[in-house]
Every structure is written in C-alpha cells, then in structure tokens.
Design an enzyme around this catalytic site. Structure first.
Site, mmCIF file in Angstrom:
data_model
loop_
_atom_site.group_PDB
_atom_site.id
_atom_site.type_symbol
_atom_site.label_atom_id
_atom_site.label_comp_id
_atom_site.label_asym_id
_atom_site.label_seq_id
_atom_site.Cartn_x
_atom_site.Cartn_y
_atom_site.Cartn_z
ATOM 1 N N SER A 284 -18.426 -61.729 -86.329
ATOM 2 C CA SER A 284 -18.782 -61.056 -87.578
ATOM 3 C C SER A 284 -19.176 -59.624 -87.262
ATOM 4 O O SER A 284 -19.718 -59.340 -86.192
ATOM 5 C CB SER A 284 -19.948 -61.790 -88.251
ATOM 6 O OG SER A 284 -20.527 -60.991 -89.263
ATOM 7 N N ARG A 323 28.629 -68.015 -110.352
ATOM 8 C CA ARG A 323 27.798 -67.087 -109.584
ATOM 9 C C ARG A 323 26.780 -66.508 -110.548
ATOM 10 O O ARG A 323 27.151 -65.880 -111.540
ATOM 11 C CB ARG A 323 28.620 -65.979 -108.922
ATOM 12 C CG ARG A 323 27.791 -65.033 -108.050
ATOM 13 C CD ARG A 323 28.667 -64.232 -107.099
ATOM 14 N NE ARG A 323 29.382 -65.114 -106.184
ATOM 15 C CZ ARG A 323 30.700 -65.339 -106.234
ATOM 16 N NH1 ARG A 323 31.446 -64.709 -107.124
ATOM 17 N NH2 ARG A 323 31.268 -66.176 -105.391
#
Length: 464
Positions: A284, A323
């Site tokens: 930390s 498509r």
C-alpha cells in the site's frame, strides 16, 4: 489522401496486469495482417495444386505475402473508407506482385472474398491463442493435482451463503476447481476440432467463381492451412465464432469464481490462504503492513469485462442475409479482446496457484468458530435413527439456540440433555464432533477427479 490522426489508445502500462505475454503478440497489427496474408498465400498454393494456376504464379504470390513488405500505417488510413482491412491489404499485395511478377497478378485472391480472408485469418489467430491458453491450463491442472493430493485431508469449513456450513477439506475444494479445468480443456480442444475451421465461400458462399472446382480447392486450402474443413461455408452462420466466445467466457467465469473464493480465504479475519509474500508485491502507498491479493484482483478485473463482450458476439449472430451490415464487423475487436482477457487471467492464475500459501492451522481453528454448531446436521441424523426426523431436528435446533444464547459449545449442551443422552453415548457424541468423521464421499469424489486428471495429462503428454 488526407491523413487520419492516430487517436486510438495505445497504452501498455497495464499489460502485465491484464495480459498474457505469449498471447499478446498474436493480436498485434502485424500478426493480424500476416494471418490474412497466410490465407492468401495458402489459397494460391492450393489452386496451384488443383491445376487452376501455375506453380510459378503461386510461388510469386506466396513469396509476396510477408507482412514486412506492407505499409501498415497506410492500411490503417485506408481501412475506414474501404470498410474492411482486406480491401486495402489486397491493393498493396497487388502492387507488390505487379512490380515483381505481373503475370501472377490476375490470380491474387482468385475465387475468394474479403470475409474469407478476414474470417480465416481470425481463425488462425484464435487457434494459436488457444494453444497458448492450453499451456496455462495444463500447468493449472498439474498444480491442482498436486494441491489436491497434498491437502486431501486438510480440514476446513465449507461455507454456504457466506456462513459456516459443514466440514470439508481444502483438497476437496481444489478437486472441484480441477474438474472444472478438465472440462475447459476439453471444450478448448473441441473448438480446435469443430469451431475454428476454414471459411472459404467466395462472394456469396457458393464458390461460384471456381465453378465446379470449389469443393476441391476448399479441401486443398484446408490442407495448406492445417485447418478442419467444414461441410459448408459458415460466413453467414456465426455459431462457431459465438461458441468460441462463450467457451472462453466460461473459462473466464471459472477463474473469476476461483479467485473470488481465494480472495475471501485471504481476508484478514479468515486468513486461511495468502498470496506469496515478496518485496513490493501487494503493498500500500500508505499502510506498510498491507499484503493485498493483487493476482486475484487482476483475474477478477479481467473476467468482469468478458461477459459483456461475449454478449456482443451473441448479438452479432442475428446478422442479415449472407453478409451482415454491422453485426459481423462488431466481432472484429471484441473477439480478440475476449481471448486476450481470458488468456491474461489464465496466465496470472497459473503463476499464482503453485505459490499459494496454505494455513492448515488457521483452517482447523476456523472450524471451531461456531462452537460446534456446524456438526448439528450430523447429530440430527444420528438421533433420527431412533426418533423421527422432525423430532430429531427440533431437538437439535433447540440445543443450538441454547448454545448460542449461553455462549457454550454445542457438544456440552447436548451432553446435558437427557433426551439426547438417552439415545447417544458420550463416545458417540464426541465422535459426531470430529470433523474428519463427517466428510461423506469427499475422498471418493477426489479420487475420481484425480484419476481423470492424470489420464488427461498422460494423454496430452503422449500427443506432445
């Protein structure tokens, strides 16, 4: 042509947290282009083998399909107007061949369409990535075999709804993880066999430009690329792509579940597991004592992004006609991101599990936190051999409430109850509060999973 600005995010500072070093190169710009070029080169070789074009033309095309010959920034500039990457790429390929072998120019991309090149190129990338993920999965399987064997008798409490439930063993927990990875290994292998296959259908899927030679060339092309050959082109049917996405989503979900549990076991108040301590890991900026589970955080963070991406691929299945407009295109960035995030999680977990710190003492101590309440089911079942189940349940439930109210051990309360001692001897009561006596078929289940894991590992080593 007006130069478009390069505005996409190119930050790599977080790669070590979210990505796999073996998979990331497979999805670079150069790798994507090369996979498309590999399709074009293989198509030329297949058509030469089929007698449609000359061997010289095939050699000229194949030798030109090298990414180092192409201008990638120009491709990026041209792609938005073209609508897909294959069109400007083929324009550059044609220009290269026109300079070196003009006679071969008319055979470039012959009989194919852009989607053939893009879909098959993506398939080649995905197959390579899955092979790398499988390496991490094999490592995870090997690690979990070892952990399960070592900790098959390491007692800890099973938790349901985040509350203490019954005794189990850490080896039994890891056997469940191991079994899940065995299924994932099989699913990935199925992707290689059945989903990640050649796409070659020409303009509308019928290979009309090749007349009656289409199936023959498709077979030869599949051989050239070492890809399975589907019964029919699948350009308009996106189940295969969606299956790959969901398969990886399942794997990502399993890793998230495992690391979520790991992180809970690592809580200060629980303290049964921890990530390996090392200088600078999990610290930390303000609290010197902290050792955060950073690998677990990385895996959970990666996995949390995958479901939404998978849903995009599932939504793309509804693309229109032969498509689609927009649906197919939505896959282009999403599917590689699913692979990359899943591979990153597998890489992190494969590195974490072998170094996992297990506190068997803390696991055993936590078993006693409820002062015997987790053995209530065992006592109730023992009493039901003489009483009906409802009466036995009510008797033990009352004892549990008394133990909680008086802050005493359940065994002491039961030992004072004449309705209990009339049925159970002191020795029987003591035996019921021994956690190793209430593990059910855990050992049998662990043996079954270990047997399957060893068999699969042996099978893969023989193939390797």
């Amino acid at each position: 042509m007006f130069a478009l600005p390069i505005y996409t995010l190119g930050m790599h500072l977080l790669d070590g947290f979210f990505r796999s070093p073996s998979v990331e190169p497979l999805f670079s710009d150069a790798a994507a282009v090369q996979s498309i070029l590999d399709f074009e080169a293989a198509l030329a070789r297949a058509q030469a083998r089929g007698g449609i074009i000359s061997a010289a033309a095939a050699a000229a095309i194949s030798s030109s399909c090298r990414v180092d010959l192409f201008d990638l920034p120009s491709l990026a500039q041209a792609m938005p107007s073209a609508g897909n990457l294959a069109i400007p790429l083929l324009k550059q390929l044609n220009a290269i061949i026109a300079r070196t072998s003009p006679d071969a120019l008319r055979y470039v991309h012959f009989g194919a369409t852009s989607q053939d090149a893009l879909d098959t190129g993506l398939v080649l990338q995905l197959r390579a990535a899955i092979h790398e993920v499988e390496i991490d999965l094999d490592a995870l399987v090997a690690t979990l075999i070892g952990i399960t064997e070592v900790h098959r008798n390491t007692l800890l409490v099973a938790r349901t709804w985040l509350q203490h439930a019954l005794p189990t063993t850490f080896g039994y927990i890891t056997a469940g993880w191991l079994d899940a990875f065995l299924h994932h290994r099989q699913r990935l292998e199925d992707q290689l066999q059945n989903s990640l296959v050649l796409q070659f259908g020409g303009a509308a899927g019928t290979l009309a430009a090749l007349r009656d030679r289409g199936p023959q060339i498709a077979k030869l092309l599949a051989e050239e690329l070492a890809l399975p050959l589907p019964r029919i082109p699948w350009h308009a049917q996106r189940e295969r792509i969606a299956e790959t996405a969901t398969t990886l989503g399942l794997l990502s979900g399993t890793m998230a579940k495992i690391t979520r549990d790991l992180s809970l076991y690592m809580q200060t108040e629980v303290g049964e597991l921890s990530e390996p301590p090392s200088r600078g890991r999990g610290g930390s900026s303000t609290m010197p004592h902290k050792q955060n589970p950073v690998a677990s955080a990385a895996i959970i963070a990666s996995a949390s992004r995958v479901p939404a991406l998978v849903s995009t691929v599932l939504s793309a299945m509804s693309g229109e006609y032969q498509r689609s407009l927009g649906a197919w295109q939505s896959e282009w960035e999403v599917l590689p991101e699913i692979v990359r995030l899943t591979a990153g999680g597998a890489h992190q977990l494969a590195a974490l599990l072998p170094r996992l710190t297990v506190s068997a003492d803390k696991m055993r101590a936590n078993l006693d936190l409820t002062h015997g309440l987790i053995y209530a089911e065992a006592v109730s079942l023992a009493l039901s051999e003489k009483l009906n189940r409802a009466s036995a349940h009510k008797l033990v439930e009352s004892a549990c409430r008394r133990a909680q109210f008086e802050k005493r051990h359940l065994r002491a309360v039961l030992s004072e109850d004449p309705d209990v001692t009339a049925i159970l001897s002191p020795e029987s009561i003591a035996s019921l509060f021994e956690p190793a006596n209430y593990l059910g078929s855990a050992g049998t289940f662990m043996d079954a999973v270990l047997h399957a894991a060893r068999s699969l590992s042996q099978e893969h080593s023989v193939k390797g």
